[in-house]
Design an enzyme around this catalytic site. Sequence first.
Site, PDB file in Angstrom:
ATOM      1  N   ASP A   1      48.733   5.460  66.071  1.00 37.53           N
ATOM      2  CA  ASP A   1      48.858   4.373  67.034  1.00 37.53           C
ATOM      3  C   ASP A   1      49.291   3.134  66.257  1.00 37.53           C
ATOM      4  OD1 ASP A   1      46.360   3.604  65.865  1.00 37.53           O
ATOM      5  OD2 ASP A   1      45.257   4.521  67.509  1.00 37.53           O
TER       6      ASP A   1
ATOM      7  N   GLU B   1      47.094  10.963  63.854  1.00 40.48           N
ATOM      8  CA  GLU B   1      46.347  10.078  64.762  1.00 40.48           C
ATOM      9  C   GLU B   1      47.114   8.772  64.992  1.00 40.48           C
ATOM     10  OE1 GLU B   1      42.257   9.481  63.626  1.00 40.48           O
ATOM     11  OE2 GLU B   1      42.089  11.482  62.721  1.00 40.48           O
TER      12      GLU B   1
END
Length: 474
Positions: A269, A267
């Site tokens: 970022d 995930e």
Amino acid sequence: MSVRSPRRHAWKIGLALLIGVIPAVATATTADAAAPLRQLAEAKGIYFGTAVAANRLGESQYVQVLDREFNSVTPENEMKWDATEPSRNSFNFGSADQIVNHAQANGQIIRGHTLVWHSQLPSWVSNGNWTASELTQVMENHISNVAGRYRGKLYAWDVVNEAFNEDGTRRQTVFQRVLGDGYIATAFRAARAADPTAKLYYNDYNIEGINAKSNAVYNMVRQFKQQGVPIDGVGFQGHFILGQVPNDLQQNLQRFADLGVEVALTEVDIRIPLPVTSAKLAQQRADYEKVVRACLAVSKCVGVTVWGVTDKYSWVPDVFPGEGAALLFDDNYNPKPAYDGVVTALGGDSSPSPTPTLTPSPIPDSPPSPPPSSGCTATYRLVNEWPGGFQAEVTVSNNGTSPINRWTVSWSFPSGQTITQLWNGEHTQSGANVTVRNVYYNGNVAPGASTSFGFLGSFSGSNGAPSSVSCTAS
């Protein structure tokens, strides 16, 4: 993870820019100078994915970037409990089906997210006055229906998500309070029964470095492997703050891989304190490059997923006020310097090359060195067996000095076994003779690295292992 596709020569791209065939990117990055991320990643033996929202699939720019750059998708919210079973035993798969169908039509693998999680859990579950047997039945029924819906279609499932506190203790969810520590193993066994072919992952955040939380997860995975709980992988979410990617990320990934599980960044970022500046974008580029290089350095790291296609729809500004710009593409779908950092890590050309000066090749003073050798070995392993059926896995290893672009594995069953379902490969069987070839995403294997495929089979009488398994590479 596929047959290598040749990159376009940078000098040809430069020429196209000069004559106006390809428009220059406003952010002065060079995304068009390299192959898409999915192709570069495949050439390195990994996937490069993104989280996808079903309600964005009608937006042409979103879909264009999604399908060009990414070969793996994870539904952002569409497979979570509140979306799939909002009321007891009433299931809704419309949005999840939309993502799965789109991915299958565009050659993208799918990571299911997530079966058991304390958040986005409908109140009928979180506030129920459950006995242990009742909640076990509710959890197993949910897993059976949701994972069973996509049986054989998904590469992996995040079976349990975020079950630990920062100090390594168990998060006091309804599942933990009612069922105790054993609920995670129960969930994994239910997921295996629902979909025998999907890779089963535990997924969490703030476990990317070595700390109390990652140590607790590590100890759980080690125990699961010892106890035969069907866990195949660990997902390290990777929601990082600018400049704070752990220096021991690679070391941590490696210690989990040494337990015999896959690892993946699931995930990613990297959020920037606003306002955005060129210096911050440069740091973000370095951070993304660091993350991808850490994965590539670990042979069992199978892929990297960023949590969204574009900053325009990122979750970060809503959850972390004053922070944002966390992804590879800006609000207008322009690739950012972070994109170039990923390209560099994946071995692509992230800067335009000048038109080369063509000169005659010199005559060598000595005979050229022999080309690097390529070769592979294959190892057959029986994973599980039951009356009349079994599950096996074959590991393909590159024992040469040059990368493998494609491989073929062959063997003969000694006892008349028949393959009924195979994943991570394409197979043919004629009598006892079996041939398996790589699929698009796992043909490239670096020297010293390995990949694997698995299958289900049937037998009558005995279930002997093949006496030899051959592997050829090119």
